[in-house]
Design a protein around this motif. Structure first.
Motif, short mmCIF file in Angstrom:
data_model
loop_
_atom_site.label_atom_id
_atom_site.label_comp_id
_atom_site.label_asym_id
_atom_site.label_seq_id
_atom_site.Cartn_x
_atom_site.Cartn_y
_atom_site.Cartn_z
N VAL A 40 0.86 -1.18 0.00
CA VAL A 40 0.00 0.00 0.00
C VAL A 40 0.90 1.23 0.00
O VAL A 40 1.72 1.42 0.90
N ASP A 41 0.73 2.05 -1.01
CA ASP A 41 1.53 3.27 -1.17
C ASP A 41 0.69 4.47 -0.71
O ASP A 41 -0.28 4.86 -1.36
N LEU A 42 1.06 5.03 0.45
CA LEU A 42 0.27 6.12 1.02
C LEU A 42 0.38 7.43 0.25
O LEU A 42 -0.34 8.38 0.54
N SER A 43 1.28 7.48 -0.74
CA SER A 43 1.39 8.70 -1.54
C SER A 43 0.36 8.76 -2.66
O SER A 43 0.22 9.79 -3.32
N LEU A 44 -0.40 7.68 -2.87
CA LEU A 44 -1.40 7.66 -3.93
C LEU A 44 -2.67 8.37 -3.47
O LEU A 44 -2.79 8.82 -2.32
N GLY A 45 -3.63 8.46 -4.34
CA GLY A 45 -4.88 9.11 -4.01
C GLY A 45 -5.59 8.41 -2.87
O GLY A 45 -5.50 7.19 -2.72
N ARG A 46 -6.32 9.18 -2.08
CA ARG A 46 -6.93 8.63 -0.86
C ARG A 46 -7.92 7.51 -1.17
O ARG A 46 -7.97 6.50 -0.46
N ASP A 47 -8.71 7.65 -2.21
CA ASP A 47 -9.66 6.60 -2.56
C ASP A 47 -8.93 5.30 -2.89
O ASP A 47 -9.35 4.21 -2.46
N GLU A 48 -7.85 5.40 -3.64
CA GLU A 48 -7.09 4.21 -4.02
C GLU A 48 -6.45 3.55 -2.80
O GLU A 48 -6.44 2.31 -2.67
N VAL A 49 -5.94 4.36 -1.89
CA VAL A 49 -5.31 3.83 -0.68
C VAL A 49 -6.34 3.12 0.20
O VAL A 49 -6.09 2.03 0.72
N ARG A 50 -7.51 3.74 0.35
CA ARG A 50 -8.57 3.11 1.15
C ARG A 50 -8.95 1.75 0.59
O ARG A 50 -9.09 0.77 1.34
N VAL A 243 9.88 -5.46 2.00
CA VAL A 243 10.23 -4.42 1.04
C VAL A 243 11.10 -3.39 1.76
O VAL A 243 10.74 -2.93 2.84
N PRO A 244 12.25 -3.02 1.20
CA PRO A 244 13.12 -2.05 1.87
C PRO A 244 12.37 -0.75 2.20
O PRO A 244 11.66 -0.21 1.36
N GLY A 245 12.53 -0.30 3.42
CA GLY A 245 11.92 0.95 3.85
C GLY A 245 10.45 0.86 4.20
O GLY A 245 9.83 1.87 4.54
N ALA A 246 9.86 -0.35 4.14
CA ALA A 246 8.43 -0.51 4.42
C ALA A 246 8.20 -1.01 5.84
O ALA A 246 9.09 -1.61 6.46
N PHE A 247 7.01 -0.78 6.34
CA PHE A 247 6.53 -1.42 7.56
C PHE A 247 5.56 -2.53 7.16
O PHE A 247 4.78 -2.37 6.21
N VAL A 248 5.60 -3.63 7.89
CA VAL A 248 4.59 -4.67 7.75
C VAL A 248 3.45 -4.32 8.71
O VAL A 248 3.69 -4.07 9.89
N VAL A 249 2.23 -4.27 8.20
CA VAL A 249 1.06 -3.92 9.00
C VAL A 249 0.21 -5.17 9.22
O VAL A 249 -0.07 -5.91 8.28
#
Length: 259
Positions: A40-50, A243-249
């Motif tokens: 999940v890329d939080l820099s994308l549009g809010r609808d897409e992230v949701r 993934v480098p630099g990512a958090f696992v949620v």
């Protein structure tokens, strides 16, 4: 402190009490493939992230989050200072050792948790942090290494902000008001478990942690240089490739109950 694995002399062979029967080892049932969790890329549009968060939650309950706003410096400093902590002389850590599960800040070993005869190969530093009184919590944390309190406080503030944003996005995706999970349910302590896995003579024969579900609302995992995370999925176990630099949620049991 005598139960702490990292303080003991290096083992030439794995002690019998750490060896699990093959049928108790998840890797015996794991798929041979290494799987990348949904990203999940939080820099994308809010609808897409949701939508991405909802899909990952429904399908597997785990995902990796990138462009999350936690600084690379905070992540690297956290890993470095925790490594420095476990390298401290035993006398600098002895006062923190406790088997009292009600103690908020302590170090302990998974050797104290038995499943019959077997013991787990892990030491852990547990730190609790109350919000908004972060400074008050830090007073109970170790004062060595010198930068530990400063580094942990910065990391905790940033990661809690990330966790709350994920919860807001989830609520919006479910058609709830964004602050639905704010307040008492998410207002308790943020608990950091710094897992330390000393060199093991036979890692394929033992476990660092048992198969488990997280009982909390949400877990953010910062992967370290020690691999081994596996996730239960459709009756199998999949090995996670960080993934480098990512958090696992990980969505916890409380979130399932609320939903």
């Amino acid at each position: 402190m005598e139960k702490m694995l990292h303080s003991a002399p290096a083992h030439g062979r794995l002690p019998e009490c750490f060896i699990f029967p093959a049928d108790k080892l998840p890797q015996a049932k794991a798929t041979s493939a290494t799987v990348s969790l949904p990203i999940v890329d939080l820099s994308l549009g809010r609808d897409e992230v949701r939508r991405a968060i909802l899909e990952a939650g429904k399908e597997i309950g785990f995902f990796q989050v990138v462009n999350h706003g936690v600084s690379l410096e905070a992540m690297q400093d956290m890993e470095t200072v925790c490594q420095e902590f476990f390298r401290l002389p035993a006398e600098d850590k002895a006062g923190l050792y406790s088997e009292d599960t009600g103690r908020a800040t302590r170090i302990y070993s998974s050797t104290m948790f038995d499943t019959g005869a077997e013991k787990y190969w892990r030491d852990c530093l547990r730190l609790a942090c109350s919000f908004p009184a972060v400074g008050d919590s830090a007073a109970a944390w170790p004062d060595k290494p010198r930068r530990l309190r400063e580094v942990v406080e910065r990391f905790t503030v940033q990661t809690r902000g990330l966790g709350m944003e994920i919860l807001r996005l989830l609520c919006e995706g479910l058609g709830l008001r964004p602050d639905y999970l704010e307040g008492d349910i998410s207002g308790g302590d943020v608990v950091l478990h710094v897992n330390h896995y000393p060199p093991c003579p036979d890692p394929n024969a033992t476990l660092g942690l048992p198969p488990h579900c997280d009982r909390n609302l949400l877990t953010l995992l910062l992967p370290s240089m020690v691999p081994g995370l596996e996730v239960a999925y459709r009756g199998d176990w999949i090995r996670v490739e960080p993934v480098p630099g990512a958090f696992v949620v990980n969505f916890g049991c409380q979130l399932e109950v609320v939903h």
